[in-house]
Design a protein around this motif. Structure first.
Motif, PDB file in Angstrom:
ATOM      1  N   ASP A   1       0.828  -1.210   0.000  1.00  0.00           N
ATOM      2  CA  ASP A   1       0.000   0.000   0.000  1.00  0.00           C
ATOM      3  C   ASP A   1       0.859   1.256   0.000  1.00  0.00           C
ATOM      4  OD1 ASP A   1      -2.402   1.383  -0.047  1.00  0.00           O
ATOM      5  OD2 ASP A   1      -2.402   1.640   2.125  1.00  0.00           O
ATOM      6  N   ARG A   2       1.825   1.302  -0.905  1.00  0.00           N
ATOM      7  CA  ARG A   2       2.702   2.461  -1.025  1.00  0.00           C
ATOM      8  C   ARG A   2       3.104   2.625  -2.477  1.00  0.00           C
ATOM      9  NH1 ARG A   2       8.272   3.770  -1.115  1.00  0.00           N
ATOM     10  NH2 ARG A   2       8.702   5.721  -0.056  1.00  0.00           N
ATOM     11  N   CYS A   3       2.732   3.735  -3.045  1.00  0.00           N
ATOM     12  CA  CYS A   3       3.141   4.044  -4.410  1.00  0.00           C
ATOM     13  C   CYS A   3       4.664   4.042  -4.475  1.00  0.00           C
ATOM     14  CB  CYS A   3       2.591   5.408  -4.816  1.00  0.00           C
ATOM     15  SG  CYS A   3       3.123   5.942  -6.454  1.00  0.00           S
ATOM     16  N   SER A   4       5.218   3.476  -5.531  1.00  0.00           N
ATOM     17  CA  SER A   4       6.676   3.420  -5.659  1.00  0.00           C
ATOM     18  C   SER A   4       7.277   4.758  -6.074  1.00  0.00           C
ATOM     19  CB  SER A   4       7.083   2.332  -6.657  1.00  0.00           C
ATOM     20  OG  SER A   4       6.570   2.618  -7.942  1.00  0.00           O
ATOM     21  N   HIS A   5       6.453   5.733  -6.410  1.00  0.00           N
ATOM     22  CA  HIS A   5       6.956   7.068  -6.757  1.00  0.00           C
ATOM     23  C   HIS A   5       7.122   7.925  -5.512  1.00  0.00           C
ATOM     24  CE1 HIS A   5       6.051  11.372  -7.888  1.00  0.00           C
ATOM     25  NE2 HIS A   5       7.199  11.140  -8.497  1.00  0.00           N
ATOM     26  N   GLN A   6       6.094   7.998  -4.689  1.00  0.00           N
ATOM     27  CA  GLN A   6       6.154   8.728  -3.422  1.00  0.00           C
ATOM     28  C   GLN A   6       5.274   8.003  -2.426  1.00  0.00           C
ATOM     29  OE1 GLN A   6       5.241  12.880  -4.047  1.00  0.00           O
ATOM     30  NE2 GLN A   6       7.414  13.346  -4.087  1.00  0.00           N
ATOM     31  N   ASP A   7       5.353   8.409  -1.191  1.00  0.00           N
ATOM     32  CA  ASP A   7       4.649   7.727  -0.115  1.00  0.00           C
ATOM     33  C   ASP A   7       3.169   8.082  -0.115  1.00  0.00           C
ATOM     34  OD1 ASP A   7       4.232   6.127   2.051  1.00  0.00           O
ATOM     35  OD2 ASP A   7       4.972   7.573   3.517  1.00  0.00           O
ATOM     36  N   ALA A   8       2.405   7.441  -0.994  1.00  0.00           N
ATOM     37  CA  ALA A   8       0.959   7.638  -1.072  1.00  0.00           C
ATOM     38  C   ALA A   8       0.289   6.279  -0.941  1.00  0.00           C
ATOM     39  CB  ALA A   8       0.576   8.293  -2.392  1.00  0.00           C
ATOM     40  N   SER A   9      -0.853   6.250  -0.300  1.00  0.00           N
ATOM     41  CA  SER A   9      -1.591   5.006  -0.078  1.00  0.00           C
ATOM     42  C   SER A   9      -2.387   4.618  -1.317  1.00  0.00           C
ATOM     43  CB  SER A   9      -2.538   5.179   1.111  1.00  0.00           C
ATOM     44  OG  SER A   9      -3.383   4.067   1.233  1.00  0.00           O
TER      45      SER A   9
ATOM     46  N   ALA B   1       5.498   6.973 -11.797  1.00  0.00           N
ATOM     47  CA  ALA B   1       6.049   5.743 -11.209  1.00  0.00           C
ATOM     48  C   ALA B   1       6.872   4.999 -12.252  1.00  0.00           C
ATOM     49  CB  ALA B   1       4.937   4.850 -10.694  1.00  0.00           C
ATOM     50  N   ARG B   2       8.013   4.481 -11.810  1.00  0.00           N
ATOM     51  CA  ARG B   2       8.887   3.709 -12.693  1.00  0.00           C
ATOM     52  C   ARG B   2       9.114   2.304 -12.173  1.00  0.00           C
ATOM     53  NH1 ARG B   2      13.083   8.552 -13.015  1.00  0.00           N
ATOM     54  NH2 ARG B   2      11.948   9.854 -14.469  1.00  0.00           N
ATOM     55  N   ARG B   3       8.939   2.120 -10.870  1.00  0.00           N
ATOM     56  CA  ARG B   3       9.207   0.825 -10.242  1.00  0.00           C
ATOM     57  C   ARG B   3       7.896   0.142  -9.866  1.00  0.00           C
ATOM     58  NH1 ARG B   3      14.252   0.078  -7.345  1.00  0.00           N
ATOM     59  NH2 ARG B   3      12.890  -1.113  -5.984  1.00  0.00           N
ATOM     60  N   PRO B   4       7.851  -1.178  -9.972  1.00  0.00           N
ATOM     61  CA  PRO B   4       6.641  -1.897  -9.577  1.00  0.00           C
ATOM     62  C   PRO B   4       6.473  -1.904  -8.057  1.00  0.00           C
ATOM     63  CG  PRO B   4       8.372  -3.437 -10.144  1.00  0.00           C
ATOM     64  CD  PRO B   4       8.894  -2.059 -10.462  1.00  0.00           C
TER      65      PRO B   4
ATOM     66  N   LEU C   1      -3.033  -4.270 -11.066  1.00  0.00           N
ATOM     67  CA  LEU C   1      -3.350  -5.004  -9.844  1.00  0.00           C
ATOM     68  C   LEU C   1      -2.834  -6.439  -9.888  1.00  0.00           C
ATOM     69  CD1 LEU C   1      -7.016  -3.778  -9.307  1.00  0.00           C
ATOM     70  CD2 LEU C   1      -5.008  -3.163  -7.939  1.00  0.00           C
ATOM     71  N   ARG C   2      -2.667  -6.992 -11.077  1.00  0.00           N
ATOM     72  CA  ARG C   2      -2.217  -8.381 -11.207  1.00  0.00           C
ATOM     73  C   ARG C   2      -0.719  -8.530 -11.021  1.00  0.00           C
ATOM     74  NH1 ARG C   2      -5.006  -8.444 -16.923  1.00  0.00           N
ATOM     75  NH2 ARG C   2      -3.770  -6.547 -16.792  1.00  0.00           N
ATOM     76  N   THR C   3       0.045  -7.533 -11.466  1.00  0.00           N
ATOM     77  CA  THR C   3       1.508  -7.663 -11.483  1.00  0.00           C
ATOM     78  C   THR C   3       2.240  -6.634 -10.629  1.00  0.00           C
ATOM     79  OG1 THR C   3       1.761  -6.189 -13.381  1.00  0.00           O
ATOM     80  CG2 THR C   3       1.401  -8.551 -13.845  1.00  0.00           C
ATOM     81  N   GLY C   4       1.562  -5.543 -10.290  1.00  0.00           N
ATOM     82  CA  GLY C   4       2.208  -4.454  -9.563  1.00  0.00           C
ATOM     83  C   GLY C   4       3.010  -3.521 -10.454  1.00  0.00           C
ATOM     84  N   MET C   5       3.045  -3.785 -11.757  1.00  0.00           N
ATOM     85  CA  MET C   5       3.838  -2.973 -12.686  1.00  0.00           C
ATOM     86  C   MET C   5       3.151  -1.633 -12.961  1.00  0.00           C
ATOM     87  SD  MET C   5       6.572  -4.659 -13.355  1.00  0.00           S
ATOM     88  CE  MET C   5       7.215  -3.715 -14.717  1.00  0.00           C
TER      89      MET C   5
END
Length: 114
Positions: free
Chosen positions: A41-49, A81-84, A71-75
């Motif tokens: 529950d954390r966006c890989s770009h910044q700390d957002a739920s 966002a650049r990271r899964p 939602l299936r892969t996290g990509m």
């Protein structure tokens, strides 16, 4: 497996956030198109739920900068966002939703979220 909530308490297009302990990142559990998904529950770009984001089809949109995650892969499917994000096993049995947290990966460098 960790209990999340009763099946009836997670509506279509909804999300619920669970916190396991101080050492484990929070997990967002989603129901979309009749299926269940679980992501960190954390966006890989910044700390957002991500549990506060918008669900459409098999994607969740981060509420902070509109990054989309599968939602299936996290990509991620678009910037910023650049990271899964990590996915987790989620099951439904006897009227309850359960999640099995994935193994933790080594901590990423702080500048990796830029």
């Amino acid at each position: 497996m960790i209990p999340v909530c009763r099946t009836e308490d997670l509506p279509e297009g909804g999300a619920v956030r669970i916190e396991i302990d101080a050492a484990t990142p929070a997990i967002a559990v989603f129901r979309s198109e009749g299926a269940l998904y679980a992501l960190d529950d954390r966006c890989s770009h910044q700390d957002a739920s991500l549990s506060e984001g918008w669900v459409e089809g098999c994607q969740v949109e981060c509420p902070l900068h509109a990054a989309l995650f599968d939602l299936r892969t996290g990509m991620p499917s678009c910037l910023p966002a650049r990271r899964p994000v990590r996915t987790h096993e989620v099951t439904e049995a006897d009227g309850m939703i359960h999640v099995r947290p994935a193994a933790r990966e080594p901590a990423a460098r702080e500048d990796a979220y830029a």
